[in-house]
Design an enzyme around this catalytic site. Structure first.
Site, PDB file in Angstrom:
ATOM      1  N   GLY A 122     -30.604  71.194 -45.934  1.00 63.31           N
ATOM      2  CA  GLY A 122     -30.469  72.150 -46.641  1.00 63.31           C
ATOM      3  C   GLY A 122     -29.257  72.905 -46.630  1.00 63.31           C
ATOM      4  O   GLY A 122     -28.621  72.942 -45.606  1.00 63.31           O
ATOM      5  N   GLY A 124     -29.041  75.997 -46.253  1.00 63.16           N
ATOM      6  CA  GLY A 124     -29.009  77.106 -45.085  1.00 63.16           C
ATOM      7  C   GLY A 124     -28.699  76.400 -43.746  1.00 63.16           C
ATOM      8  O   GLY A 124     -27.804  76.865 -42.936  1.00 63.16           O
ATOM      9  N   THR A 146     -33.794  68.134 -50.320  1.00 68.26           N
ATOM     10  CA  THR A 146     -34.869  69.255 -50.354  1.00 68.26           C
ATOM     11  C   THR A 146     -35.641  68.518 -51.732  1.00 68.26           C
ATOM     12  O   THR A 146     -35.152  68.252 -52.543  1.00 68.26           O
ATOM     13  CB  THR A 146     -34.164  70.490 -50.810  1.00 68.26           C
ATOM     14  OG1 THR A 146     -35.237  71.205 -51.267  1.00 68.26           O
ATOM     15  CG2 THR A 146     -33.144  70.534 -51.956  1.00 68.26           C
ATOM     16  N   ILE A 147     -36.947  68.825 -51.282  1.00 74.66           N
ATOM     17  CA  ILE A 147     -37.977  68.316 -52.474  1.00 74.66           C
ATOM     18  C   ILE A 147     -37.850  69.389 -53.501  1.00 74.66           C
ATOM     19  O   ILE A 147     -38.434  69.339 -54.678  1.00 74.66           O
ATOM     20  CB  ILE A 147     -39.334  68.180 -51.946  1.00 74.66           C
ATOM     21  CG1 ILE A 147     -39.920  69.493 -51.485  1.00 74.66           C
ATOM     22  CG2 ILE A 147     -39.497  67.381 -51.057  1.00 74.66           C
ATOM     23  CD1 ILE A 147     -41.503  69.599 -51.646  1.00 74.66           C
ATOM     24  N   ASP A 148     -37.183  70.555 -53.225  1.00 75.75           N
ATOM     25  CA  ASP A 148     -37.176  71.740 -54.341  1.00 75.75           C
ATOM     26  C   ASP A 148     -35.968  71.403 -55.393  1.00 75.75           C
ATOM     27  O   ASP A 148     -36.051  71.976 -56.283  1.00 75.75           O
ATOM     28  CB  ASP A 148     -36.807  73.144 -53.799  1.00 75.75           C
ATOM     29  CG  ASP A 148     -37.803  73.162 -52.593  1.00 75.75           C
ATOM     30  OD1 ASP A 148     -39.042  72.833 -52.664  1.00 75.75           O
ATOM     31  OD2 ASP A 148     -37.314  74.257 -51.775  1.00 75.75           O
ATOM     32  N   MET A 190     -45.241  72.643 -54.965  1.00 75.74           N
ATOM     33  CA  MET A 190     -43.998  73.278 -54.168  1.00 75.74           C
ATOM     34  C   MET A 190     -42.803  73.571 -54.698  1.00 75.74           C
ATOM     35  O   MET A 190     -42.817  73.041 -56.058  1.00 75.74           O
ATOM     36  CB  MET A 190     -43.693  72.491 -52.975  1.00 75.74           C
ATOM     37  CG  MET A 190     -44.862  72.871 -51.719  1.00 75.74           C
ATOM     38  SD  MET A 190     -44.462  71.690 -50.092  1.00 75.74           S
ATOM     39  CE  MET A 190     -45.283  72.264 -49.024  1.00 75.74           C
ATOM     40  N   GLN A 288     -46.564  66.618 -50.458  1.00 74.53           N
ATOM     41  CA  GLN A 288     -45.324  66.401 -51.393  1.00 74.53           C
ATOM     42  C   GLN A 288     -44.368  66.039 -50.765  1.00 74.53           C
ATOM     43  O   GLN A 288     -43.169  65.510 -51.210  1.00 74.53           O
ATOM     44  CB  GLN A 288     -45.088  67.638 -52.438  1.00 74.53           C
ATOM     45  CG  GLN A 288     -46.404  68.054 -53.225  1.00 74.53           C
ATOM     46  CD  GLN A 288     -46.293  69.356 -53.661  1.00 74.53           C
ATOM     47  OE1 GLN A 288     -45.881  69.698 -54.691  1.00 74.53           O
ATOM     48  NE2 GLN A 288     -46.876  70.303 -52.760  1.00 74.53           N
TER      49      GLN A 288
HETATM   50  O1  F6P Z   1     -38.196  73.761 -49.079  1.00 71.85           O
HETATM   51  C1  F6P Z   1     -39.000  73.002 -48.910  1.00 71.85           C
HETATM   52  C2  F6P Z   1     -40.455  73.402 -49.025  1.00 71.85           C
HETATM   53  O2  F6P Z   1     -41.547  72.315 -48.803  1.00 71.85           O
HETATM   54  C3  F6P Z   1     -40.933  74.229 -50.055  1.00 71.85           C
HETATM   55  O3  F6P Z   1     -41.241  73.589 -51.495  1.00 71.85           O
HETATM   56  C4  F6P Z   1     -41.958  74.981 -49.510  1.00 71.85           C
HETATM   57  O4  F6P Z   1     -42.427  76.269 -50.054  1.00 71.85           O
HETATM   58  C5  F6P Z   1     -41.586  75.054 -48.256  1.00 71.85           C
HETATM   59  O5  F6P Z   1     -40.636  74.058 -47.733  1.00 71.85           O
HETATM   60  C6  F6P Z   1     -42.852  74.836 -47.304  1.00 71.85           C
HETATM   61  O6  F6P Z   1     -42.349  75.258 -45.860  1.00 71.85           O
HETATM   62  P1  F6P Z   1     -43.032  74.997 -44.541  1.00 71.85           P
HETATM   63  O7  F6P Z   1     -43.105  73.630 -44.103  1.00 71.85           O
HETATM   64  O8  F6P Z   1     -42.647  75.707 -43.605  1.00 71.85           O
HETATM   65  O9  F6P Z   1     -44.634  75.429 -44.658  1.00 71.85           O
END
Ligand code: F6P
Length: 364
Positions: A122, A124, A146-148, A190, A288
């Site tokens: 990503g 970051g 990113t899935i976002d 998510m 997801q």
């Molecule tokens: O940024 C990707 C993501 O899957 C977000 O959609 C979700 O909020 C977050 O990461 C979950 O992060 P983690 O795997 O640290 O719980």
């Protein structure tokens, strides 16, 4: 101008998703085709910080096992956002200062003889790794995932298409129980602060309600929509809720550092239940980010990787590959990192499509 590359590194950084292994494979195959050696760095940059380092020389044989068709990342990753604290394989913890991290990274890439690093991650992660690459004097090319689907400067990123497919498939499954039991089924999806995944899967999965962080909604608006549906003879409903929305009282169910959210669907299950609906909430969670990457993600990952290798071959540095206007392009990494993440545009065609289909996406 071409540069004399003999060895490159590749790593994955940030949360995993489907398509990462496809990208690692494509980076490896296209670099090997040029006669370069490829080193897969394990667990994001951690592999270069620890001693002994964690890495593997990648060959075509590494892809005999069908890694490339699996979710996750064969190289491991890290999304702690804090590179200073390293957990070694024996479980012991090592804390390093900024200067020590730069030194370890520089020594590591020089020991391996790397002249470039491909970072699949990503924005970051790319921001952090580009500092180290600059300090070590090696080239870097970023590949967004990113899935976002909110990565800056690109219309899409690796992982999104498969995640959308997973959510759509979940909605198809939830719909059968919703129909059998005349229920309102909620799927919490998510996306952090972005609603792309929720909105697009809601349209594709024939949902009745889609709540996303970018558009304000009212509880009354939701109830009215559900009642209309039931009055029209449809005795069940599907609601898609992005994890990043606040409940009508302006609160997240839980939030970690204002970035990771979850649990808001329980609020609606309870309140709609009190208001006479038969409701169940489902938090789809990390499924997801998993599953076999669909063709769209395999194509994107392959195209991104090939472009990254071509850029390095042409002597380019500090670039990120992007998908814009239907084709693969590249852009200056520092420029991309100054851009904001991309939210859903409330006036977009997709929001309009949802509204025109009668999906409640919040107030206009
Ligand atoms: O940024 C990707 C993501 O899957 C977000 O959609 C979700 O909020 C977050 O990461 C979950 O992060 P983690 O795997 O640290 O719980």
């Amino acid at each position: 101008m071409t540069q004399d590359i003999k060895k490159i590194g590749v790593l994955t950084s940030g949360g995993d998703c489907s398509g990462l292994n496809t990208a690692i494979r494509a980076v490896t195959f296209s670099a090997l085709t040029k006669g370069w050696e490829v080193y897969g760095i394990h667990n994001a940059t951690d592999g270069l910080f620890v001693r002994p380092m964690w890495y593997q020389k990648l060959t075509m044989a590494d892809f005999e096992f069908p890694y490339a068709t699996l979710g996750g990342t064969m190289l491991g990753t890290n999304n702690s956002g804090n590179p200073h604290v390293l957990t070694r394989e024996d479980g012991s913890v090592e804390e390093l200062t900024d200067d020590e991290l730069v030194q370890r990274f520089t020594d590591g890439v020089h020991e391996l003889g790397l002249s470039a690093l491909v970072v699949i991650g990503g924005d970051g992660s790319m921001a952090i790794v580009s500092k180290y690459c600059k300090a070590a004097g090696i080239s870097m090319i970023g590949i967004p995932k990113t899935i976002d689907n909110d990565a800056p400067g690109t219309d899409t990123a690796i992982g999104f298409a498969t995640a959308r497919e997973v959510v759509m498939d979940a909605l198809d499954k939830l719909d059968t129980t919703a129909t059998s039991h005349h229920r309102v089924m909620i799927a919490e999806v998510m996306g952090r602060s972005a609603g792309h995944l929720a909105l697009q899967s809601a349209i594709a999965g024939f949902a009745d309600v889609a709540l996303i962080p970018e558009i304000e909604y009212t509880y009354e608006g939701i109830v009215e929509r559900l009642k209309q549906s039931f009055a029209a003879g449809r005795k069940h409903a599907l609601m898609v809720i992005a994890e990043g929305i606040k409940n009508p009282e302006g609160k997240h169910a839980f939030s970690v550092n204002g970035r990771t959210f979850g649990g808001v669907s329980s609020y609606f299950a309870e309140r709609l239940g009190q208001d006479g609906f038969n409701v169940r909430a489902n938090v789809l969670g990390h499924i997801q980010r998993a599953g076999t990457p669909i063709a769209e993600d395999r194509l994107l990952a392959s195209q991104f990787a090939v472009r990254a290798i071509e850029l390095l071959d042409k002597g380019q540095n500090n670039r990120v590959v992007i998908h814009k206007d239907g084709r693969v392009q590249d852009e200056d990494l520092d420029y991309i990192l100054k851009l904001a993440n991309t939210p859903v545009d409330p006036n977009s065609d997709l929001v309009n499509t949802a509204r025109s289909l009668g999906i409640y996406v919040g107030e206009k």
